[in-house]
Design an enzyme around this catalytic site. Structure first.
Site, PDB file in Angstrom:
ATOM      1  N   HIS A  95       0.856  -1.192   0.000  1.00 32.61           N
ATOM      2  CA  HIS A  95       0.000   0.000   0.000  1.00 32.61           C
ATOM      3  C   HIS A  95       0.890   1.239   0.000  1.00 32.61           C
ATOM      4  O   HIS A  95       1.809   1.345   0.812  1.00 32.61           O
ATOM      5  CB  HIS A  95      -0.915   0.036   1.231  1.00 32.61           C
ATOM      6  CG  HIS A  95      -1.799   1.248   1.230  1.00 32.61           C
ATOM      7  ND1 HIS A  95      -3.008   1.282   0.581  1.00 32.61           N
ATOM      8  CD2 HIS A  95      -1.612   2.492   1.742  1.00 32.61           C
ATOM      9  CE1 HIS A  95      -3.546   2.485   0.707  1.00 32.61           C
ATOM     10  NE2 HIS A  95      -2.710   3.241   1.415  1.00 32.61           N
ATOM     11  N   ASP A 174     -15.061   2.981   7.541  1.00 33.50           N
ATOM     12  CA  ASP A 174     -14.006   3.836   7.005  1.00 33.50           C
ATOM     13  C   ASP A 174     -14.516   4.649   5.826  1.00 33.50           C
ATOM     14  O   ASP A 174     -14.162   5.818   5.672  1.00 33.50           O
ATOM     15  CB  ASP A 174     -12.793   3.003   6.578  1.00 33.50           C
ATOM     16  CG  ASP A 174     -11.744   3.892   5.929  1.00 33.50           C
ATOM     17  OD1 ASP A 174     -11.233   4.780   6.630  1.00 33.50           O
ATOM     18  OD2 ASP A 174     -11.479   3.754   4.721  1.00 33.50           O
ATOM     19  N   ARG A 181     -14.046  13.145   6.740  1.00 34.18           N
ATOM     20  CA  ARG A 181     -12.740  13.790   6.977  1.00 34.18           C
ATOM     21  C   ARG A 181     -12.333  14.647   5.788  1.00 34.18           C
ATOM     22  O   ARG A 181     -11.728  15.708   5.940  1.00 34.18           O
ATOM     23  CB  ARG A 181     -11.680  12.716   7.247  1.00 34.18           C
ATOM     24  CG  ARG A 181     -11.848  12.059   8.606  1.00 34.18           C
ATOM     25  CD  ARG A 181     -11.020  10.783   8.685  1.00 34.18           C
ATOM     26  NE  ARG A 181      -9.632  11.008   8.372  1.00 34.18           N
ATOM     27  CZ  ARG A 181      -8.838  10.108   7.780  1.00 34.18           C
ATOM     28  NH1 ARG A 181      -9.296   8.917   7.445  1.00 34.18           N
ATOM     29  NH2 ARG A 181      -7.589  10.384   7.537  1.00 34.18           N
ATOM     30  N   SER A 196      -7.449   4.022   9.023  1.00 35.92           N
ATOM     31  CA  SER A 196      -8.200   3.933   7.767  1.00 35.92           C
ATOM     32  C   SER A 196      -7.505   2.952   6.811  1.00 35.92           C
ATOM     33  O   SER A 196      -8.121   2.020   6.282  1.00 35.92           O
ATOM     34  CB  SER A 196      -8.283   5.340   7.150  1.00 35.92           C
ATOM     35  OG  SER A 196      -8.659   5.292   5.806  1.00 35.92           O
ATOM     36  N   LYS A 200      -8.626  -1.449   6.170  1.00 31.61           N
ATOM     37  CA  LYS A 200      -8.938  -2.029   4.858  1.00 31.61           C
ATOM     38  C   LYS A 200      -7.970  -3.157   4.517  1.00 31.61           C
ATOM     39  O   LYS A 200      -8.367  -4.197   3.995  1.00 31.61           O
ATOM     40  CB  LYS A 200      -8.889  -0.940   3.774  1.00 31.61           C
ATOM     41  CG  LYS A 200     -10.100  -0.015   3.845  1.00 31.61           C
ATOM     42  CD  LYS A 200      -9.997   1.156   2.899  1.00 31.61           C
ATOM     43  CE  LYS A 200      -9.030   2.192   3.402  1.00 31.61           C
ATOM     44  NZ  LYS A 200      -9.099   3.492   2.816  1.00 31.61           N
TER      45      LYS A 200
END
Ligand code: URA
Length: 450
Positions: A95, A174, A181, A196, A200
């Site tokens: 990620h 989320d 946000r 967050s 995931k």
């Protein structure tokens, strides 16, 4: 999701966090559950998110918050992926916290899968100045981002690499909180970014995870200190959840590669998969591949060689075809182009990532609202990077768009984006990978704060 155990007064919880207090585990479970169910008003959650941004959270609070977000939805399970002898095939994923020209997932997923290690990449669409992996892949004719869980599993078992959209069942808390946000100036809270991303990734069910935490003008994290804290917080969350997690801290002061857009980033990824491509994109792809493979115990292999000998390209072609795409189709091209040239001769000492990202976005490569379309052919081609020598009149940027009226604002985003040293002396380019953080590094680390 199980029913909320106890009802609390949300105003008491906002006040507690506002005053620097700590949220108890049951309070966090209730907050996330009630918010997901629509029982907490958006303005109350906004106030709480701002209090978290300003006051921070302790490690155990972030861990519970992440778990509550995971529990708000489904969890994928890849334990059914086995070899012919019945042993489990461990999955590995990456990620990136997002940057300009960051197309690394495209060559990386097939590269790692070409070593027989399954890569389940659930990706998103772009919002703001950083591009989204799905937007880039959708510029390939016929390619489909949405897969059912069964289709994903079949492709992982056969091809080995899947890049697809995260289904709406994964961490729905989320999705709701991130949208809030985004419009309340609270995206930058490190505990909220960490929970967050990790909710995931943990719900996705990967066995190993490598985080590419970007730092610099084109990244969320502008300072090394913040990037370190985000990396440590996420490595701790992954480790606590039983996911083998490491992080690389990488520079995002200049864009990655020579393209920022959608189809033009696919084109550059194809260069990398063909054994060429810009050196920084190749370096990061190979570094991350080594980390992802090592995280599942595969160490005696050479990812750079698999880019040269066509193995990674073979897996790419299978991965694109399996999702309905035509790997041989010509990529879309923008209807109009406009070139910006250098005003002076010398050596490029700086190329600002944020300016390039903003310009590509204004050309139509990105979206302002999540329902906006993107232009496949739009973006910015860069002709010189820090360290390159240029002469006055040489092309610096080519701007691409389907709508000529976009050129003026896109060009204005690039004013002041490039520094040139007229003396033309050598420029020292710092390493792309600044640091590596593993579970051992955070074992005795401090609790995360704001
Ligand atoms: N990416 C995410 O998925 N969440 C954040 O909060 C920030 C970046």
């Amino acid at each position: 999701m199980p029913p909320a155990p106890t009802a609390y007064d949300v105003v008491d919880l906002i006040r507690a966090k506002r005053d620097g207090g700590r949220l108890a585990p049951d309070e966090i479970d209730w907050l996330i559950s009630a918010y997901t169910a629509g029982d907490i008003a958006e303005e109350q959650m906004s106030a709480l998110a701002m209090a978290i941004l300003l006051r921070g959270m302790r490690r155990e609070e972030i861990s519970r918050w992440t778990q509550a977000m995971i529990d708000s939805g489904e969890r994928l399970d890849f334990s059914g992926l086995t070899r012919s002898d019945g042993s489990r095939r461990l999955t590995t994923d990456k990620h990136s916290t997002g940057g300009v020209g960051d197309k690394i997932t495209l060559p990386l997923a097939p590269l790692v899968a070409s070593f027989g290690v399954p890569v389940p990449q659930l990706s998103g669409r772009g919002l703001g100045h950083t591009g989204g992996t799905l937007d880039k892949l959708e510029s390939i004719a016929g390619w489909r981002a949405s897969l059912s869980n069964e289709e994903m599993m079949t492709q992982l078992d056969g091809v080995g690499a899947v890049i697809c959209a995260a289904g709406s069942g994964l961490a729905p808390a989320d999705k709701k909180l991130y949208a809030l946000r985004d419009v309340t100036g609270t995206v930058e809270a490190i505990p909220l970014i960490a929970s967050s991303i990790m909710s995931k990734k943990i719900a996705e069910g990967t066995d190993a995870l490598v985080l590419d935490v970007k730092v610099g003008s084109g990244a969320f994290m502008k300072t090394r200190e913040d990037a370190d804290e985000l990396a440590r917080t996420m490595v701790a969350l992954g480790t606590d959840a039983g996911v083998a997690t490491t992080a690389l801290i990488t520079r995002m002061d200049a864009p990655l590669g020579l393209t920022a857009g959608n189809a033009i980033e696919v084109e550059e990824s194809l260069d990398v998969l063909s054994g060429g491509g810009p050196p920084d994109v190749v370096e990061l792809t190979v570094e991350l591949a080594r980390e992802m493979l090592a995280a599942v115990g595969v160490t005696d292999v050479d990812p750079a060689q698999a880019l040269q000998d066509g193995r990674a390209m073979d897996t790419w072609r299978q991965m694109i075809s399996a999702q309905g795409g035509d790997p041989d189709a010509a990529l879309p091209q923008a209807a109009h182009s406009h070139t910006i040239t250098a005003g002076v001769s010398g050596t490029v000492t700086r190329l600002d990532a944020m300016s390039v990202g903003l310009s590509a976005w204004r050309l139509g490569a990105g979206r302002a609202r999540k329902e906006d379309p993107v232009q496949a052919g739009a973006g910015v081609r860069m002709h010189a990077k820090p360290g390159d020598t240029i002469r006055a009149g040489d092309p610096l940027f080519t701007l691409l768009t389907d709508e000529e009226t976009r050129f003026e604002r896109a060009a204005s985003a690039l004013e002041g984006a490039v520094d040139v040293d007229a003396e033309g002396g050598p420029v020292e380019i710092p390493n792309l990978v600044l640091d590596r953080i593993s579970a051992e590094d955070i074992a005795a680390g401090p609790a995360a704060q704001g």
